[in-house]
Design an enzyme around this catalytic site. Structure first.
Site, PDB file in Angstrom:
ATOM      1  CB  SER A 118       5.744  10.314   3.576  1.00  0.00           C
ATOM      2  OG  SER A 118       4.351  10.032   3.534  1.00  0.00           O
ATOM      3  CG  ASP A 119       3.661  12.527  -2.488  1.00  0.00           C
ATOM      4  OD1 ASP A 119       2.463  12.586  -2.140  1.00  0.00           O
ATOM      5  OD2 ASP A 119       4.046  12.949  -3.590  1.00  0.00           O
TER       6      ASP A 119
END
Ligand code: BGC
Length: 749
Positions: A300-301
């Site tokens: 994920s960011d």
């Protein structure tokens, strides 16, 4: 393209991307399986959790060059919560020794104090060189690299970045950015390889292969998908794109990176057409894994799983957000401050909402990645790592990259300048290191100059070294007037005024703007100088096109320097002097007005303004591909192997490029196609090939491209790639040929 494909094959042999794509070697596989069989569920969800360094640090002031860990917090995270990965710096670049000490401490706890001794996977943003290690080689940002149109330079820069990052002890890089640059309001425009999907695919592939050579690093293709095209121009906001547009423009570079064996894909923090990417099973699993065949880790960011709840509001609480993200296909969550992700995931599995197999799949990929970068065999930083820094060949590549990126957009013959020219240098970017290096340089925003080595030359310093008569008057800062009258007075005593304008460094959303116009103070400075009648040369150091309409016509020459990094000052001053013959080409369309944001591959209807036939709807300040030289290149004898071809044929396109000027020079050769008629509106042109050649005066070379039908594919109404029969033009350097493509099944690449 024959030559291109030949190079690609040679590179493939070097980097073994084939192996990278296949399952880990059998020993590594066995190790992964055996670990997985022994892991508890808590240990598994821990591997899927990534923390930033900050919550692990000791309280109070931190040393500047290293990190002071709170061992109790580190133990709590690694031993207590089994986390698998850490990222980032707390403040700015560490020394190599600082990194080594930090990583030794981290791996000591992971290896000696946990049950299974699984090493921590440390990740960093080394986006233009190992920019968080002091003494690293700082390359031009991707936008400038794209201007070189040079695959080998990009690959070499990536190899050096990988070597210096790994020498710091870090095996995972959050790069390359593979978003395409079509929205210059967005503060990350400069991180892209420009506006064209083919260019971004080719250079992205080169970057991945270079970075992952010998499994030195795991590279990350980011930010999947559509991140760079927020409709508002603001970071992490919605992109209103049809699936067809996503597949036409945003997907190709990721497809290329996956085919090159990229280890990790990082997810777009925004949304496409209402669906946040972190919640999109369609894009993360069906397309990325199913269609593209990605086998690596999806990370994920920053905090984005939480944001599904708190910002995007597609999950009623954080637990639901975790469920949605994991079901969509996230393997690792950059949480990055707490353990809630792990807690919720544990509970979701225990209650049967998420299957154990789903978790096992992610953990297997994460462990395989750790194995692939050699962490199980060599978890500690190599003490000899220091010797990887300051190498001559690294400097040479940074210098080549900077020299080949400088783009001469306009020149009436004023450039190059004689060494004895009386020069006034003015403008804020002349003395600014952030305007030369850009964001992500030693600090996130890149604007803390105390982090640079004392004595790092600015552009003014470099100009002073090469010219005997240089006066400097600042005139203005980036956004306010200092003393324009003083600058104008100095201009009256000069033969030439070099106006160094542009932007100071920024990173991510901090760099978003809502108006592309060059700030008023800089425009006023330029106008005051130009009003004196002294010939002006405009040098632009900036991360995106700022509108220069009001000062462009009266500039005798315009040089786009981008953010060229450590070798940039030398490269630009050498171009001013003529010691370097410029060869960069603009990798995006430079708009003439803030709202005239068309790209080179716009539609035919966008080329005219029905209400006013004196105006063209497409009148950029400078077109994609613009780039002048101090010599002249002529194109002749364009030949196509076929005038009519079947879908299974290969079209060979040949053209002769001749240097008819007086200096040797490098010429970037761009091949465009134009489909006459399509089932959907065709673009006015598409870049389908590029190459470059360096020629002595009078010398000529035949350049050859090979196109397959698949290279002409567009995305059709149904979202699938289609090659449409009919007439096409080929344009190389202004020479045009036409061919007819017959109906039939297309041969793929
Ligand atoms: C950025 C990513 C980066 C990550 C870790 C995020 O804010 O969007 O590009 O890799 O932070 O620093």
């Amino acid at each position: 393209m024959l030559k291109i494909r030949y190079i690609a094959l040679a590179l493939a042999a070097l980097a073994s991307p084939g192996e990278a794509q296949s399952p880990a070697s059998s020993a590594a596989q066995a190790r992964v399986d055996s670990l997985l069989a022994r892991m508890t569920l808590e240990e598994k969800v821990g591997q899927m959790t990534q923390l930033t360094l900050y919550p692990l640090l000791a309280r109070g002031p931190q040393p500047r060059d290293s990190a002071r860990i709170d061992l109790a917090k580190l133990r709590a995270a690694i031993v207590g919560r089994h986390i698998g990965s850490i990222l980032n710096v707390h403040d700015g670049a560490l020394t190599v020794d600082g990194w080594h000490a930090l990583l030794r401490q981290i791996q000591d706890v992971a290896l000696k104090e946990t049950r299974l001794g699984i090493p921590i996977l440390y990740g960093i943003d080394a986006v233009h060189g190992a920019n968080y290690t002091q003494g690293a080689t700082i390359f031009p940002h991707n936008l400038a690299l794209a201007a070189t149109f040079h695959r080998d330079v990009v690959r070499h820069a990536a190899e050096i970045t990988a070597a210096e990052t790994r020498a710091s002890g870090i095996p995972w890089n959050f790069a390359p950015v593979l978003d395409i640059g079509r929205q210059p309001l967005w503060g990350r425009f400069y991180e892209t390889f420009g506006e064209d999907p083919y260019l971004a695919s080719e250079l992205g592939r080169a970057a991945v292969i270079g970075m992952q050579r010998n499994n030195m690093l795991a590279a990350t293709a980011k930010h999947y998908l559509g991140y760079s095209m927020p409709t508002s121009g603001h970071d992490r906001t919605p992109a209103l794109l049809s699936e067809r547009a996503v597949r036409e423009y945003a997907l190709p570079p990721f497809r290329a990176a996956v085919a090159a064996g990229v280890g990790v894909v990082m997810v777009n923090s925004g949304e496409i057409d209402g669906e946040p990417l972190h919640a999109s099973r369609y894009w993360l699993t069906d397309v990325l894994r199913g269609e593209l065949g990605f086998k690596g880790v999806v990370v994920s960011d920053w905090e984005d799983v939480n944001y599904l709840h708190s910002r995007h509001r597609v999950a009623a609480n954080r637990r639901a957000a975790v469920q949605r993200a994991v079901e969509a296909g996230i393997d690792m969550s950059m949480t990055p401050y707490d353990f809630e992700f792990a807690d919720h995931l544990l509970d979701l599995v225990r209650t049967g909402a998420i299957s154990k197999k789903r978790v096992d799949d992610s953990v297997r990929r994460i462990l395989a990645l750790k194995a692939k970068v050699g962490l199980f065999d060599a978890p500690y930083p190599n003490p000899a790592g220091r010797t990887a820094f300051g190498r001559l060949e690294a400097r040479a590549v940074a210098s080549q990259a900077a020299r080949e990126s400088v783009t001469l957009l306009k020149n009436d013959g004023t450039l190059p300048l004689k060494p004895a020219t009386r020069i006034l240098v003015t403008g804020p970017a002349a003395t600014s290191l952030p305007a030369l290096y850009g964001g992500w340089t030693f600090t996130w925003q890149g604007n803390d100059t105390s982090r640079f080595q004392p004595g790092t030359p600015t552009l003014l310093d470099a100009i002073r070294r090469k010219f005997s008569s240089v006066t400097y008057v600042p005139g203005s800062s980036f956004d306010s007037i200092i003393d324009v009258a003083a600058a104008a007075a100095a201009a009256r005593n000069a033969d030439v005024a070099i106006l160094v304008l542009g932007e100071s460094a920024y990173a991510e959303g901090v760099g978003d703007v809502s108006d592309l116009t060059l700030p008023d103070a800089q425009r006023q400075l330029a106008e005051a100088i130009q009003a004196t009648g002294v010939p002006t040369v405009l040098v632009l150091l900036q991360g995106r096109p700022r509108i220069i309409r009001r000062i462009a016509d009266r500039s005798r020459a315009i040089l786009m320097g981008y953010w060229p990094g450590a070798a940039g000052a030398d490269a630009i001053s050498d171009v001013l002097l003529g010691a370097v013959n410029p060869s960069g080409r603009l990798p995006f369309t430079y708009p003439h007005a803030p709202n005239a944001l068309l790209t080179y591959d716009h539609k035919f209807t966008e080329t005219f303004v029905p209400a006013d036939s004196s105006q063209s709807g497409f009148a950029p300040e400078f077109e994609f591909g613009t780039g002048l030289s101090y010599t002249r290149f002529e194109y002749a004898d364009l030949q196509l192997s076929h005038s009519t071809l079947n879908m299974s044929d290969t079209l060979t396109v040949e053209v002769t490029v001749r240097n008819t000027g007086e200096r040797s020079g490098r010429e970037v050769v761009l091949l465009f196609t134009r489909q006459h008629y399509g089932s959907l509106t065709p673009a006015v042109r598409r870049l389908r090939g590029f190459d470059s050649v360096t020629l002595m005066p009078g010398a000529a070379q035949r350049i050859r491209f090979r196109l397959l039908a698949a290279d002409l594919a567009v995305i059709g109404r149904d979202g699938r790639a289609v090659v449409e029969p009919g007439a096409y033009d080929i344009n190389v350097g202004g020479r045009t040929g036409t061919f007819q493509l017959r109906q039939g099944p297309a041969a793929g690449r």
